[in-house]
Write a protein that holds these residues in place. Structure first.
Motif, PDB file in Angstrom:
ATOM      1  N   VAL A 717     -12.753   8.982  -3.593  1.00  0.00           N
ATOM      2  CA  VAL A 717     -11.552   8.509  -4.772  1.00  0.00           C
ATOM      3  C   VAL A 717     -10.341   8.857  -4.238  1.00  0.00           C
ATOM      4  O   VAL A 717      -9.294   8.077  -4.630  1.00  0.00           O
ATOM      5  N   LYS A 718     -10.731   9.984  -3.183  1.00  0.00           N
ATOM      6  CA  LYS A 718      -8.477  10.332  -3.523  1.00  0.00           C
ATOM      7  C   LYS A 718      -8.351   9.429  -2.619  1.00  0.00           C
ATOM      8  O   LYS A 718      -6.865   9.212  -2.904  1.00  0.00           O
ATOM      9  N   LEU A 719      -8.318   8.434  -1.544  1.00  0.00           N
ATOM     10  CA  LEU A 719      -7.165   7.542  -0.967  1.00  0.00           C
ATOM     11  C   LEU A 719      -7.272   6.876  -1.792  1.00  0.00           C
ATOM     12  O   LEU A 719      -6.792   5.809  -2.356  1.00  0.00           O
ATOM     13  N   LEU A 720      -8.636   6.179  -2.675  1.00  0.00           N
ATOM     14  CA  LEU A 720      -8.337   4.901  -3.216  1.00  0.00           C
ATOM     15  C   LEU A 720      -6.915   5.237  -4.618  1.00  0.00           C
ATOM     16  O   LEU A 720      -6.786   4.764  -5.174  1.00  0.00           O
ATOM     17  N   SER A 721      -7.433   6.810  -4.772  1.00  0.00           N
ATOM     18  CA  SER A 721      -6.191   7.242  -5.912  1.00  0.00           C
ATOM     19  C   SER A 721      -4.669   6.856  -5.598  1.00  0.00           C
ATOM     20  O   SER A 721      -2.979   6.774  -6.393  1.00  0.00           O
ATOM     21  N   ALA A 722      -4.998   7.391  -3.601  1.00  0.00           N
ATOM     22  CA  ALA A 722      -3.232   7.224  -2.878  1.00  0.00           C
ATOM     23  C   ALA A 722      -2.409   5.979  -3.648  1.00  0.00           C
ATOM     24  O   ALA A 722      -1.573   5.850  -3.604  1.00  0.00           O
ATOM     25  N   ALA A 723      -3.954   5.542  -3.600  1.00  0.00           N
ATOM     26  CA  ALA A 723      -3.204   3.868  -3.441  1.00  0.00           C
ATOM     27  C   ALA A 723      -2.835   3.003  -4.976  1.00  0.00           C
ATOM     28  O   ALA A 723      -1.674   2.519  -4.539  1.00  0.00           O
ATOM     29  N   LEU A 724      -3.477   3.470  -5.670  1.00  0.00           N
ATOM     30  CA  LEU A 724      -3.185   3.415  -7.145  1.00  0.00           C
ATOM     31  C   LEU A 724      -1.869   4.390  -7.520  1.00  0.00           C
ATOM     32  O   LEU A 724      -1.733   3.134  -8.837  1.00  0.00           O
ATOM     33  N   GLU A 725      -1.873   4.945  -7.098  1.00  0.00           N
ATOM     34  CA  GLU A 725       0.025   5.678  -7.766  1.00  0.00           C
ATOM     35  C   GLU A 725       0.907   4.599  -7.139  1.00  0.00           C
ATOM     36  O   GLU A 725       1.937   4.978  -7.911  1.00  0.00           O
ATOM     37  N   SER A 726       0.690   3.962  -6.048  1.00  0.00           N
ATOM     38  CA  SER A 726       1.875   3.109  -5.830  1.00  0.00           C
ATOM     39  C   SER A 726       2.056   1.348  -7.024  1.00  0.00           C
ATOM     40  O   SER A 726       0.861   1.354  -7.154  1.00  0.00           O
TER      41      SER A 726
END
Ligand SMILES: Nc1ncnc2c1ncn2[C@@H]1O[C@H](COP(=O)(O)OP(=O)(O)OP(=O)(O)O)[C@@H](O)[C@H]1O
Length: 993
Positions: A717-726
């Motif tokens: 989820v951390k990785l996904l969240s980083a992508a979502l931030e973009s």
């Protein structure tokens, strides 16, 4: 399409908008030449030819000869629609048929495709030579013209100072001449001579050579002598090979365009960049029609017609085909009695022929449109053109010179006359030395006329032109007078010849030939096709022959045969695929590769029928998918190709029961990243989130992502969240239900929503453990007016959902003794039930199964439930409505024997799934054994899925998933069977998890 340099602009285009532009050009031109004569290397400048017999090519450039036809010109800037151009690694030049290439190209996805803008062709300063390939009519010449025009109008590439556009067609005329580079330039571009330029080194120069496929020079790169001086004379061939290879004027940049088959004439070592014009992508197809057809209503009608006609839609990648289509449809819509619009390729070309003939009659014969079109003279003209088309097609010639025509029995004056009257079908061009060159306006027009010729010859004389050498004079005479020729023989022969042709040269020809056999099409050509009644024909035999061929062919080759079936208006195979897709029982059909070919074809070309492809229904593992794709390619490679295909309109893909391996994932993601991919919703099992985050942060069409039931954990989820931030991430809906997310993951998601609050509208975190903090933070986001989040699901929640896999949904089952059949007996611990011969003295109860040896479990199943059981003998594992059928004669009572229950039957190593008396056997890879077998059941009631798995050493192997809508509360149940052949008594043990 290469244009006639001597072409005069039509009066219309010199008086309206473009005329105005012309004067601007002339002024600009004068000014720049002045600069050039002052030898100012600082200023931008160009050189254009001003041979007396020619008008400035810039003038020509401003008006595009539509369809390559001399009579129709339109302002290039108005008509030009952006082309889809890709860049590939130099050295990948293949010999393959052009139309096949355009289809194959869209399936080539081993690596992500690089697109390139025309303005950037010469941006990379270390690249000297650019080779642009593209099939006939795809827009290479138009691209080159627009590039030159934009430069000349000061819009792009202003660092280039001199641009010299040539066509190989005109260079052919000088092939015997000895001249230097300076001579050549002075000859073609008189201004350079007038300006006294005899050294080109100080300038940034681009040479453009259009139409390498038309080059008749030997281009002997390896044996020609070296030439390094621009003033040194030699044969043109020597001059060109030295210029292209960089020995002559190494500072110059070179741009060559070519049809694919001829591209390899320039050795790969001399090419720095290869680009490919792929024609119009879907939005550009529409844009083209809207630019070209001013009447909005008419344009709407044409655009929607193209979208629903598969063949036309696919062909409209090719601009020249768009032009033919626009010409035909405009004419058809203009006529008073608009019937059905042409849908197949053959219909379109027949209409095109009719439109051209009507045009000719109006212009030359002064006759009205109501007159019959086919005069004897017209018939003869079409006949000679057909013969020429076929004979030259067989030889692979697309351009004919006088001698070629004479060999085909057409004298030059007749040919010139034909090109004068059928201006939009047959072209004549004059080179510098007044040599005449002829060609059809497009290869497909040649292929159509060739098919017409072969069809007509067979009907009228029984001669099969495809087999001519084998047909004796006697048999010809015999068939002419005594036998009704059967078109099937011709078609069979054409199908086989097309399949044997290594580069697919006869693909389109075959489509037309088959299409021409339809009565409806012959009706359109009434008056031209004589004596149709002489043939005895039913297309059924041809259809059967094609079906047989499809069974044995790789996808690449079978695609044309599917198009052929379209031409014959046969949709039997396609219907079968649709039936199978609707039923969700693809497994049963595993034996027929043809069916899978059809499936791939439909996936590739589906416009409306298949916006949602639920692969979950059909296959369980990559192995099954491999079988699905008979090309031997890895299945996900094909899937990835499907996704990145310009032809594919798939928007929703459910892969949730497919065990994607790493390689499968990578290919799938590469498909997702393709600019052609229009997929919006993806449901998937995944194990490699890093790949996914790169998909999310690169521009993609994906707006919905469902990763439910993946063990993402907080780290994922951390990785996904980083992508979502973009801010590039346009995801609107994210489902992470049952992903083992705890407080920590929720905090990351909260951060992502703070950074990029304007996209995500829906977040599903049910069946996780957000904890107090997670719940608080995310709930606050939903209330926050700055955040788009509207729907947030956090329930059910709890620490039990942090268990890996489906076990998080474990439910403790217990047997309902009121339902227990009298031949079943519970163990002391009440965890096991077994079949017993002796009837047990259970009291009467309305819920008791009387006839079937079954029982239900006590508790109603919650929304998501998972359990495991150990089975011995012959056992039905079932999920049913609580009020499932009881009593009667027992025929409907058994689990799977009615509409209220779904079951998996296990016996001795094999499985069958049952619902409403329909059983589907599932082959099992493991060997049969009489020992206990552990199975798992997972039911998601709201999602309407019921899945069965085999459990061995804690791993789950998917067996089958039912997809349905459950309308009532559900119960688990078991049925235990016995018969003499069963080696052990049947029993079920509920497992503790
Ligand atoms: N970008 C474009 N916008 C609008 N129309 C186009 C475009 N490209 C091509 N066309 C149309 O398609 C016709 C054929 O295009 P063009 O001559 O550029 O193809 P080509 O690739 O050079 O073909 P060939 O290999 O047969 O010479 C043009 O005359 C024009 O009508």
């Amino acid at each position: 399409m290469h244009h006639d340099p001597t072409q005069r602009r039509s009066p219309a285009s010199s008086t309206d908008g473009p005329g105005h532009k012309l004067s601007m050009f002339v002024n600009l031109f004068g000014f720049r030449i002045q600069d050039l004569s002052q030898n100012s290397s600082e200023s931008g400048c160009w050189s254009v030819r001003s041979n007396e017999s020619m008008e400035s090519p810039i003038t020509n450039l401003q008006s595009a000869m539509e369809g390559g036809a001399q009579a129709v010109t339109s302002p290039l800037n108005e008509i030009y629609t952006e082309l889809y151009i890709t860049e590939e690694v130099a050295g990948e030049l293949k010999e393959e048929h052009e139309f096949r290439q355009i289809e194959a190209a869209s399936r080539r996805t081993d690596r992500p495709e690089q697109t390139i803008r025309k303005e950037d062709f010469f941006k990379e300063t270390s690249f000297r030579t650019v080779l642009t390939k593209g099939v006939a009519g795809i827009g290479k010449t138009s691209l080159m013209q627009k590039f030159t025009l934009d430069w000349a109008e000061g819009k792009s590439n202003q660092e280039i100072q001199l641009m010299f556009p040539f066509t190989f067609r005109e260079l052919n005329m000088l092939q015997d001449r000895t001249l230097s580079l300076v001579d050549l330039l002075h000859h073609f571009f008189g201004e350079t001579n007038e300006a006294g330029i005899s050294s080109f080194d100080p300038f940034r120069v681009v040479f453009i050579f259009d139409g390498l496929d038309e080059c008749r020079l030997p281009l002997d790169f390896h044996n020609n002598p070296v030439l390094s001086e621009v003033t040194q004379s030699s044969l043109l061939d020597v001059l060109l090979t030295n210029l292209i290879s960089g020995k002559l004027l190494p500072s110059a940049r070179i741009w060559i365009t070519s049809r694919p088959a001829a591209a390899s004439q320039v050795p790969a070592e001399f090419v720095d960049m290869v680009t490919e014009v792929r024609g119009f992508a879907d939005p550009q197809k529409e844009e083209y029609f809207r630019r070209r057809i001013r009447d909005e209503e008419q344009a709407n009608r044409i655009v929607s017609h193209i979208k629903i006609s598969r063949s036309l839609h696919v062909m409209c990648h090719i601009p020249v085909f768009c032009w033919i289509t626009a010409t035909v449809l405009e004419d058809v819509l203009r006529s008073k009695e608009v019937g059905e619009l042409p849908k197949s390729l053959t219909e379109m070309y027949i209409h095109y022929l009719v439109v051209q003939t009507k045009l000719k009659k109006r212009k030359y014969d002064g006759e009205t449109l109501a007159d019959p079109h086919w005069t004897e003279e017209n018939r003869q003209m079409i006949e000679s053109l057909g013969k020429l088309a076929f004979e030259q097609l067989q030889k692979g010639n697309l351009i004919f010179y006088e001698s070629d025509l004479t060999k085909c029995g057409i004298n030059i004056s007749a040919a010139s006359w034909y090109s004068g009257v059928f201006t939009q079908m047959f072209k004549r061009e004059t080179g510098l030395h007044h040599d005449k060159m002829f060609s059809f306006v497009h290869l497909s027009v040649q292929e159509f006329l060739a098919a017409l010729h072969v069809h007509q010859t067979f009907i009228s004389s029984g001669v099969n032109r495809l087999k001519e050498s084998q047909t004796s004079f006697f048999s010809r005479q015999f068939s002419k007078h005594f036998i009704k020729p059967n078109l099937h023989h011709l078609h069979k022969c054409a199908v086989d010849a097309a399949l044997q042709s290594p580069n697919g040269r006869l693909d389109l020809f075959l489509r037309f030939l088959l299409g021409l056999s339809l009565q409806s099409n012959q009706k359109l050509l009434q008056g031209l096709l004589t004596d149709a009644g002489r043939s005895s024909h039913s297309s059924q035999e041809t259809v059967v022959h094609i079906h047989e061929k499809i069974e044995d062919l790789p996808t690449e080759k079978s695609i044309n045969l599917f198009h052929c079936l379209n031409e014959l208006k046969d949709d039997s195979l396609e219907k079968k695929v649709q039936e199978v897709l609707a039923s969700g029982r693809l497994q049963k059909e595993k034996q027929s590769p043809g069916l899978f070919q059809a499936l791939v074809f439909i996936l590739l070309s589906s416009e409306e029928d298949l916006a949602v492809f639920d692969l979950k229904k059909f296959s369980t593992q990559e192995d099954d998918l491999l079988r699905l794709m008979p090309t031997k390619a890895r299945s996900f490679k094909v899937l990835s190709s499907v996704l990145s295909s310009e032809f594919c309109s798939l928007r929703d893909l459910d892969l949730s029961n497919n065990d994607l391996q790493q390689s499968g994932l990578e290919l799938l993601w590469s498909g997702l990243q393709s600019p052609n991919c229009v997929l919006e919703t993806l449901r998937s099992v995944l194990s490699k989130q890093t790949l996914l985050s790169s998909v999310l942060t690169s521009p993609s069409s994906l707006t919905e992502l469902d990763l439910s039931n993946n063990d993402l954990l907080d780290s994922g989820v951390k990785l996904l969240s980083a992508a979502l931030e973009s801010l590039d991430c346009r995801l609107e809906s994210l489902r992470l239900s049952g992903c083992q997310v705890s407080e920590e993951g929720c905090v990351c998601l909260d951060d992502a929503l703070s950074s990029n609050p304007s996209h995500l509208k829906e977040l599903d975190l049910s069946y996780n453990h957000p904890g107090e903090l997670g719940t608080e933070l995310l709930s606050a986001k939903r209330e926050d007016p700055n955040c788009k989040l509207e729907a947030l699901r956090l329930e059910p929640a709890g620490v039990q959902f942090l268990r890996p896999g489906l076990k998080k949904y474990s439910c403790e089952l217990s047997f309902n003794t009121n339902t227990l059949n009298r031949n079943l007996k519970l163990s002391e611990d009440q965890r096991e039930v077994r079949f017993v011969e002796e009837e047990q003295p259970y009291p009467d109860h309305p819920d008791r199964f009387q006839k079937s040896h079954q029982l239900l479990c006590g508790n109603a199943l919650s929304d998501r439930c998972y359990w495991e059981a150990e089975l011995t003998g012959g056992v039905h594992v079932s999920v049913s409505y609580r009020g499932t059928v009881r009593g009667g004669d027992g025929n409907d009572e058994w689990f799977g024997g009615n509409a209220q229950s779904w079951s998996l039957y296990f016996s001795g190593g094999s499985y069958t799934v049952w619902h409403d008396k329909i059983g589907t056997s599932i082959p099992s890879s493991s060997s049969s054994s009489s020992g206990p077998r552990r199975v798992a059941v997972y039911v998601d009631r709201p999602a309407g899925t019921l899945s069965f798995y085999r459990v061995s050493s804690d791993t789950l192997t998917h067996i089958h998933t039912f997809s349905t809508t459950f309308t009532e509360p559900l119960s688990a149940g078991f049925g235990l069977w016995t018969w003499s052949g069963l080696p052990v008594a049947s029993s079920v043990r509920l497992c503790s998890l």
